[in-house]
Enzyme design. Structure first.
Site, PDB file in Angstrom:
ATOM      1  N   LEU A  87       0.853  -1.179   0.000  1.00 42.66           N
ATOM      2  CA  LEU A  87       0.000   0.000   0.000  1.00 42.66           C
ATOM      3  C   LEU A  87       0.890   1.230   0.000  1.00 42.66           C
ATOM      4  O   LEU A  87       1.983   1.221   0.569  1.00 42.66           O
ATOM      5  CB  LEU A  87      -0.894   0.024   1.244  1.00 42.66           C
ATOM      6  CG  LEU A  87      -1.936  -1.098   1.354  1.00 42.66           C
ATOM      7  CD1 LEU A  87      -2.575  -1.084   2.743  1.00 42.66           C
ATOM      8  CD2 LEU A  87      -2.984  -0.959   0.276  1.00 42.66           C
ATOM      9  N   ASP A  88       0.411   2.292  -0.627  1.00 44.55           N
ATOM     10  CA  ASP A  88       1.159   3.544  -0.636  1.00 44.55           C
ATOM     11  C   ASP A  88       1.346   4.057   0.788  1.00 44.55           C
ATOM     12  O   ASP A  88       0.574   3.719   1.689  1.00 44.55           O
ATOM     13  CB  ASP A  88       0.433   4.594  -1.475  1.00 44.55           C
ATOM     14  CG  ASP A  88       0.456   4.270  -2.963  1.00 44.55           C
ATOM     15  OD1 ASP A  88       1.334   3.490  -3.381  1.00 44.55           O
ATOM     16  OD2 ASP A  88      -0.403   4.788  -3.684  1.00 44.55           O
ATOM     17  N   GLN A  89       2.342   4.891   0.974  1.00 41.58           N
ATOM     18  CA  GLN A  89       2.689   5.379   2.302  1.00 41.58           C
ATOM     19  C   GLN A  89       1.512   6.057   2.998  1.00 41.58           C
ATOM     20  O   GLN A  89       1.302   5.868   4.192  1.00 41.58           O
ATOM     21  CB  GLN A  89       3.877   6.341   2.212  1.00 41.58           C
ATOM     22  CG  GLN A  89       4.378   6.795   3.558  1.00 41.58           C
ATOM     23  CD  GLN A  89       5.688   7.541   3.474  1.00 41.58           C
ATOM     24  OE1 GLN A  89       6.343   7.560   2.439  1.00 41.58           O
ATOM     25  NE2 GLN A  89       6.087   8.158   4.561  1.00 41.58           N
ATOM     26  N   GLU A  90       0.732   6.830   2.289  1.00 40.62           N
ATOM     27  CA  GLU A  90      -0.373   7.561   2.903  1.00 40.62           C
ATOM     28  C   GLU A  90      -1.662   6.749   2.986  1.00 40.62           C
ATOM     29  O   GLU A  90      -2.698   7.273   3.376  1.00 40.62           O
ATOM     30  CB  GLU A  90      -0.621   8.868   2.145  1.00 40.62           C
ATOM     31  CG  GLU A  90       0.527   9.849   2.268  1.00 40.62           C
ATOM     32  CD  GLU A  90       0.873  10.189   3.719  1.00 40.62           C
ATOM     33  OE1 GLU A  90      -0.053  10.456   4.513  1.00 40.62           O
ATOM     34  OE2 GLU A  90       2.062  10.159   4.066  1.00 40.62           O
ATOM     35  N   THR A  91      -1.610   5.469   2.628  1.00 40.94           N
ATOM     36  CA  THR A  91      -2.792   4.622   2.637  1.00 40.94           C
ATOM     37  C   THR A  91      -2.746   3.675   3.823  1.00 40.94           C
ATOM     38  O   THR A  91      -1.703   3.135   4.157  1.00 40.94           O
ATOM     39  CB  THR A  91      -2.866   3.797   1.329  1.00 40.94           C
ATOM     40  OG1 THR A  91      -2.859   4.694   0.228  1.00 40.94           O
ATOM     41  CG2 THR A  91      -4.110   2.951   1.286  1.00 40.94           C
TER      42      THR A  91
END
Length: 148
Positions: A87-91
């Protein structure tokens, strides 16, 4: 690892590091305090990745990522963790991992054959009318403030 077995079949497997591209990942264990386990078996681990944390290190000896935390959670006697999804860092959300390299090709095949399905939920600002499917790239709108 990719052969079907039936009832009564006897299977004996011996694994050596050369059997896998990267048998023992170089992950420095970090604090396990942030690991929130959603589901766990002897081979599979699903954790809730927190918003703002990276899924895995990008540099040697990098720490503070979800993978580092899970390595600490599993302990030094475990060969894993091995990431099956990211998952992306901000997710934030469920992150699938295995505890052993032998399970990786099995799970990769299950994901490819849609036996394992992922559902994504999003928080939106405003009102959506009707129904439909997003089938184009999505991203952050810099003009909208974070709601969380």
């Amino acid at each position: 690892m990719n052969q079907l077995v039936g009832p009564g079949d006897l299977v004996q497997m011996t694994f050596v590091p050369d059997d896998f591209k990267e048998p023992f990942p170089e992950v420095d264990p970090d604090s396990a305090a942030t690991v929130a386990v959603i589901y766990e078996t002897a081979d599979l681990l699903i954790v809730n990745k927190t918003r703002g944390s990276k899924t895995h290190p990008n540099q040697p000896s990098e720490r503070g990522t979800t993978l580092n935390h899970v390595a600490a959670y599993l302990g030094a006697d475990q060969p894993g963790p091995y990431i099956l999804s990211r998952l992306d860092q901000e997710t934030t959300g469920a992150l699938m991992m295995t505890k052993t390299p032998a399970v990786v090709p099995i799970m990769v095949r299950n994901i490819a054959e849609k036996r394992v399905q992922r559902t994504y939920l999003a928080w939106v600002a405003g009102h959506l009318a009707g129904e439909g499917t997003f089938d184009a790239p999505i991203g952050r709108d810099g003009s909208v403030k974070n709601l969380v």
